[in-house]
Design a protein around this motif. Structure first.
Motif, PDB file in Angstrom:
ATOM      1  N   THR A  63     -11.128  20.104 -61.769  1.00  0.00           N
ATOM      2  CA  THR A  63      -9.746  19.685 -61.552  1.00  0.00           C
ATOM      3  C   THR A  63      -9.681  18.788 -60.331  1.00  0.00           C
ATOM      4  O   THR A  63     -10.405  18.997 -59.349  1.00  0.00           O
ATOM      5  N   ARG A  64      -8.831  17.781 -60.375  1.00  0.00           N
ATOM      6  CA  ARG A  64      -8.733  16.840 -59.264  1.00  0.00           C
ATOM      7  C   ARG A  64      -7.987  17.462 -58.091  1.00  0.00           C
ATOM      8  O   ARG A  64      -6.960  18.112 -58.259  1.00  0.00           O
ATOM      9  N   ALA A  65      -8.564  17.265 -56.893  1.00  0.00           N
ATOM     10  CA  ALA A  65      -7.918  17.703 -55.653  1.00  0.00           C
ATOM     11  C   ALA A  65      -7.997  16.534 -54.680  1.00  0.00           C
ATOM     12  O   ALA A  65      -9.004  16.328 -54.015  1.00  0.00           O
ATOM     13  N   GLY A  66      -6.948  15.737 -54.623  1.00  0.00           N
ATOM     14  CA  GLY A  66      -6.968  14.532 -53.802  1.00  0.00           C
ATOM     15  C   GLY A  66      -7.871  13.490 -54.428  1.00  0.00           C
ATOM     16  O   GLY A  66      -7.699  13.124 -55.594  1.00  0.00           O
ATOM     17  N   ASN A  67      -8.858  13.040 -53.674  1.00  0.00           N
ATOM     18  CA  ASN A  67      -9.760  12.002 -54.194  1.00  0.00           C
ATOM     19  C   ASN A  67     -11.102  12.581 -54.665  1.00  0.00           C
ATOM     20  O   ASN A  67     -12.081  11.858 -54.789  1.00  0.00           O
ATOM     21  N   HIS A  68     -11.133  13.901 -54.896  1.00  0.00           N
ATOM     22  CA  HIS A  68     -12.356  14.500 -55.409  1.00  0.00           C
ATOM     23  C   HIS A  68     -12.007  15.599 -56.403  1.00  0.00           C
ATOM     24  O   HIS A  68     -10.833  15.910 -56.618  1.00  0.00           O
ATOM     25  N   TYR A  69     -13.038  16.168 -57.029  1.00  0.00           N
ATOM     26  CA  TYR A  69     -12.842  17.236 -58.005  1.00  0.00           C
ATOM     27  C   TYR A  69     -13.329  18.564 -57.440  1.00  0.00           C
ATOM     28  O   TYR A  69     -14.242  18.607 -56.611  1.00  0.00           O
ATOM     29  N   GLN A  70     -12.729  19.639 -57.895  1.00  0.00           N
ATOM     30  CA  GLN A  70     -13.184  20.967 -57.525  1.00  0.00           C
ATOM     31  C   GLN A  70     -13.335  21.818 -58.789  1.00  0.00           C
ATOM     32  O   GLN A  70     -12.741  21.521 -59.833  1.00  0.00           O
ATOM     33  N   LEU A  71     -14.152  22.858 -58.686  1.00  0.00           N
ATOM     34  CA  LEU A  71     -14.398  23.728 -59.832  1.00  0.00           C
ATOM     35  C   LEU A  71     -13.251  24.716 -60.003  1.00  0.00           C
ATOM     36  O   LEU A  71     -12.694  25.218 -59.029  1.00  0.00           O
ATOM     37  N   THR A  72     -12.931  25.002 -61.245  1.00  0.00           N
ATOM     38  CA  THR A  72     -11.976  26.071 -61.520  1.00  0.00           C
ATOM     39  C   THR A  72     -12.663  27.412 -61.260  1.00  0.00           C
ATOM     40  O   THR A  72     -13.899  27.483 -61.192  1.00  0.00           O
ATOM     41  N   PRO A  73     -11.911  28.488 -61.113  1.00  0.00           N
ATOM     42  CA  PRO A  73     -12.546  29.806 -60.920  1.00  0.00           C
ATOM     43  C   PRO A  73     -13.522  30.155 -62.038  1.00  0.00           C
ATOM     44  O   PRO A  73     -14.588  30.727 -61.777  1.00  0.00           O
ATOM     45  N   PHE A  74     -13.179  29.788 -63.271  1.00  0.00           N
ATOM     46  CA  PHE A  74     -14.087  30.063 -64.389  1.00  0.00           C
ATOM     47  C   PHE A  74     -15.366  29.238 -64.254  1.00  0.00           C
ATOM     48  O   PHE A  74     -16.465  29.720 -64.528  1.00  0.00           O
ATOM     49  N   ALA A  75     -15.235  27.983 -63.836  1.00  0.00           N
ATOM     50  CA  ALA A  75     -16.410  27.129 -63.653  1.00  0.00           C
ATOM     51  C   ALA A  75     -17.322  27.678 -62.564  1.00  0.00           C
ATOM     52  O   ALA A  75     -18.557  27.574 -62.670  1.00  0.00           O
ATOM     53  N   GLU A  76     -16.729  28.266 -61.523  1.00  0.00           N
ATOM     54  CA  GLU A  76     -17.541  28.887 -60.478  1.00  0.00           C
ATOM     55  C   GLU A  76     -18.384  30.019 -61.053  1.00  0.00           C
ATOM     56  O   GLU A  76     -19.538  30.220 -60.651  1.00  0.00           O
ATOM     57  N   GLN A  77     -17.833  30.752 -62.015  1.00  0.00           N
ATOM     58  CA  GLN A  77     -18.595  31.810 -62.671  1.00  0.00           C
ATOM     59  C   GLN A  77     -19.699  31.239 -63.551  1.00  0.00           C
ATOM     60  O   GLN A  77     -20.789  31.812 -63.659  1.00  0.00           O
ATOM     61  N   LEU A  78     -19.415  30.096 -64.167  1.00  0.00           N
ATOM     62  CA  LEU A  78     -20.395  29.483 -65.069  1.00  0.00           C
ATOM     63  C   LEU A  78     -21.552  28.822 -64.332  1.00  0.00           C
ATOM     64  O   LEU A  78     -22.657  28.709 -64.878  1.00  0.00           O
ATOM     65  N   ARG A  79     -21.321  28.370 -63.111  1.00  0.00           N
ATOM     66  CA  ARG A  79     -22.315  27.546 -62.409  1.00  0.00           C
ATOM     67  C   ARG A  79     -23.687  28.212 -62.309  1.00  0.00           C
ATOM     68  O   ARG A  79     -24.690  27.605 -62.679  1.00  0.00           O
ATOM     69  N   PRO A  80     -23.810  29.466 -61.822  1.00  0.00           N
ATOM     70  CA  PRO A  80     -25.144  30.072 -61.764  1.00  0.00           C
ATOM     71  C   PRO A  80     -25.735  30.325 -63.152  1.00  0.00           C
ATOM     72  O   PRO A  80     -26.958  30.260 -63.336  1.00  0.00           O
ATOM     73  N   LEU A  81     -24.869  30.595 -64.150  1.00  0.00           N
ATOM     74  CA  LEU A  81     -25.370  30.805 -65.506  1.00  0.00           C
ATOM     75  C   LEU A  81     -25.930  29.510 -66.082  1.00  0.00           C
ATOM     76  O   LEU A  81     -26.958  29.509 -66.778  1.00  0.00           O
ATOM     77  N   ALA A  82     -25.257  28.390 -65.792  1.00  0.00           N
ATOM     78  CA  ALA A  82     -25.741  27.096 -66.275  1.00  0.00           C
ATOM     79  C   ALA A  82     -27.077  26.746 -65.634  1.00  0.00           C
ATOM     80  O   ALA A  82     -27.991  26.233 -66.293  1.00  0.00           O
ATOM     81  N   ALA A  83     -27.204  27.031 -64.340  1.00  0.00           N
ATOM     82  CA  ALA A  83     -28.471  26.764 -63.648  1.00  0.00           C
ATOM     83  C   ALA A  83     -29.590  27.594 -64.243  1.00  0.00           C
ATOM     84  O   ALA A  83     -30.714  27.113 -64.451  1.00  0.00           O
ATOM     85  N   LEU A  84     -29.288  28.852 -64.545  1.00  0.00           N
ATOM     86  CA  LEU A  84     -30.281  29.738 -65.150  1.00  0.00           C
ATOM     87  C   LEU A  84     -30.680  29.239 -66.533  1.00  0.00           C
ATOM     88  O   LEU A  84     -31.861  29.237 -66.895  1.00  0.00           O
ATOM     89  N   ALA A  85     -29.687  28.782 -67.316  1.00  0.00           N
ATOM     90  CA  ALA A  85     -29.976  28.297 -68.669  1.00  0.00           C
ATOM     91  C   ALA A  85     -30.849  27.058 -68.646  1.00  0.00           C
ATOM     92  O   ALA A  85     -31.812  26.944 -69.405  1.00  0.00           O
ATOM     93  N   VAL A  86     -30.547  26.106 -67.747  1.00  0.00           N
ATOM     94  CA  VAL A  86     -31.347  24.874 -67.652  1.00  0.00           C
ATOM     95  C   VAL A  86     -32.767  25.203 -67.217  1.00  0.00           C
ATOM     96  O   VAL A  86     -33.741  24.675 -67.763  1.00  0.00           O
ATOM     97  N   SER A  87     -32.878  26.083 -66.237  1.00  0.00           N
ATOM     98  CA  SER A  87     -34.208  26.460 -65.771  1.00  0.00           C
ATOM     99  C   SER A  87     -35.008  27.129 -66.874  1.00  0.00           C
ATOM    100  O   SER A  87     -36.209  26.862 -67.048  1.00  0.00           O
ATOM    101  N   ALA A  88     -34.339  27.998 -67.644  1.00  0.00           N
ATOM    102  CA  ALA A  88     -35.032  28.691 -68.731  1.00  0.00           C
ATOM    103  C   ALA A  88     -35.524  27.707 -69.790  1.00  0.00           C
ATOM    104  O   ALA A  88     -36.655  27.800 -70.268  1.00  0.00           O
ATOM    105  N   VAL A  89     -34.675  26.751 -70.149  1.00  0.00           N
ATOM    106  CA  VAL A  89     -35.070  25.749 -71.145  1.00  0.00           C
ATOM    107  C   VAL A  89     -36.259  24.939 -70.645  1.00  0.00           C
ATOM    108  O   VAL A  89     -37.239  24.710 -71.377  1.00  0.00           O
ATOM    109  N   GLU A  90     -36.185  24.489 -69.384  1.00  0.00           N
ATOM    110  CA  GLU A  90     -37.274  23.687 -68.833  1.00  0.00           C
ATOM    111  C   GLU A  90     -38.570  24.476 -68.792  1.00  0.00           C
ATOM    112  O   GLU A  90     -39.647  23.951 -69.108  1.00  0.00           O
ATOM    113  N   ARG A  91     -38.494  25.745 -68.435  1.00  0.00           N
ATOM    114  CA  ARG A  91     -39.700  26.552 -68.343  1.00  0.00           C
ATOM    115  C   ARG A  91     -40.280  26.871 -69.716  1.00  0.00           C
ATOM    116  O   ARG A  91     -41.499  26.976 -69.872  1.00  0.00           O
ATOM    117  N   VAL A  92     -39.414  27.017 -70.703  1.00  0.00           N
ATOM    118  CA  VAL A  92     -39.914  27.261 -72.065  1.00  0.00           C
ATOM    119  C   VAL A  92     -40.765  26.095 -72.534  1.00  0.00           C
ATOM    120  O   VAL A  92     -41.886  26.265 -73.027  1.00  0.00           O
TER     121      VAL A  92
END
Length: 314
Positions: A63-92
């Motif tokens: 979501t836009r906050a002034g001249n930059h974007y910030q994560l929604t609360p749900f996106a904050e929850q997703l961020r570590p899961l997304a990092a884990l998923a990308v790492s898992a795919v790369e390692r596979v």
């Protein structure tokens, strides 16, 4: 019950692996432009991916906050899961049935402060170039997440280079010993040849990490002895601390192996702590899932060998 078609499962309701990478980049960069640059794609491609992800999750994510974007609360929850998923795919897809250092192109990822990198980083890179020229080691910074003791986080990297007292993983090897010392400007008129406990209360301090959990065990020990440090500067870099201490006529608690070789060039004095500081034991920590990984086993033995040589040379 009829088994699901693997191809259908992989499509994830219209999403595919590229959307996982896009999600990770968008949540990490907090910017369509930054995510596009990170992935080497066009902005329209990432904008389309963001729109698709927003529909899928029924959440704006950014979501836009002034001249930059910030994560929604749900996106904050997703961020570590997304990092884990990308790492898992790369390692596979980077997995090797048998690790051959002569031909492997594996990227080993380690969380480490600049202290750990300064002591063994150069020697480790040189050894990899000699024995496994196609491999690479990626040093990642220490973050609150890397100190969180969340087991899912440690699945996303090969290990953590950190002293005892910060984290506690089931697997570790000790690499070398060091000791905590204090540094002050060479011309600091407030400090004599030896530090006193009163000096620790009187002088202003430069330290690392705002989170108390990230502070050195010797720092916490000092507080238990009745010292209330007056902090004037916080920096997430051990290498920067002596310079800040010199410029501000402050004091800093650092590792002897880091500062002793460069003290004269930095214009600082290295002084013994006026209390029996807890010893520093640098270790390599990893998740048990890598126990049977032949490449990981080769890497940690190489790291142990390099650290032993560095310790004996100083």
């Amino acid at each position: 019950m009829e088994a699901k078609d693997p191809a259908e499962t992989a499509r994830l309701h219209g999403l595919d692996i590229s959307h996982v990478h896009a999600l990770h980049a968008l949540l990490s960069e907090r910017s369509v432009t930054g995510a596009a640059q990170r992935l080497g794609r066009t902005q329209p491609t990432l904008s389309a991916a963001l729109a698709r992800l927003r529909r899928h999750f029924s959440d704006e994510l950014l979501t836009r906050a002034g001249n930059h974007y910030q994560l929604t609360p749900f996106a904050e929850q997703l961020r570590p899961l997304a990092a884990l998923a990308v790492s898992a795919v790369e390692r596979v897809f980077a997995a090797e049935a048998e690790f051959d250092p002569a031909t492997s192109e594996r990227v080993f990822s380690i969380v480490s402060s600049d202290y750990g990198i300064s002591v063994v980083g150069a020697a480790l890179v040189a050894r990899l170039q000699q024995r496994a020229p196609g491999t690479c080691v990626r040093f990642e910074p220490v973050t609150p997440e890397s100190l969180s003791r969340n087991p899912d986080f440690y699945r996303t990297l090969d290990g953590v280079l950190m002293p005892h007292g910060y984290i506690d993983l089931p697997r570790q090897i000790d690499l070398y010993h060091d000791r905590w010392v204090c540094v002050v400007a060479a011309d600091n008129p407030l400090v004599g040849d030896r530090l006193t406990m009163q000096d620790l209360n009187t002088l202003s301090w430069v330290t690392t990490f705002h989170d108390p959990l990230g502070r050195a065990p010797a720092w916490r020990q000092m507080e238990l002895l009745g010292v209330t440090p007056r902090v004037c500067g916080i920096v997430d870099s051990f290498l920067a601390m002596p310079q800040l201490a010199r410029a501000g006529q402050c004091i800093a608690l650092v590792q002897n192996r880091l500062v002793a070789p460069i003290a004269d060039s930095l214009g600082v004095r290295v002084l013994e702590c006026p209390f029996d500081a807890v010893p520093l034991v640098e270790a390599f920590w990893w998740h048990p899932m890598y126990d049977g990984d032949s490449g990981h086993r080769w890497f940690r033995e190489t790291l142990r060998e390099v650290a032993r040589e560095v310790a004996h040379s100083t």
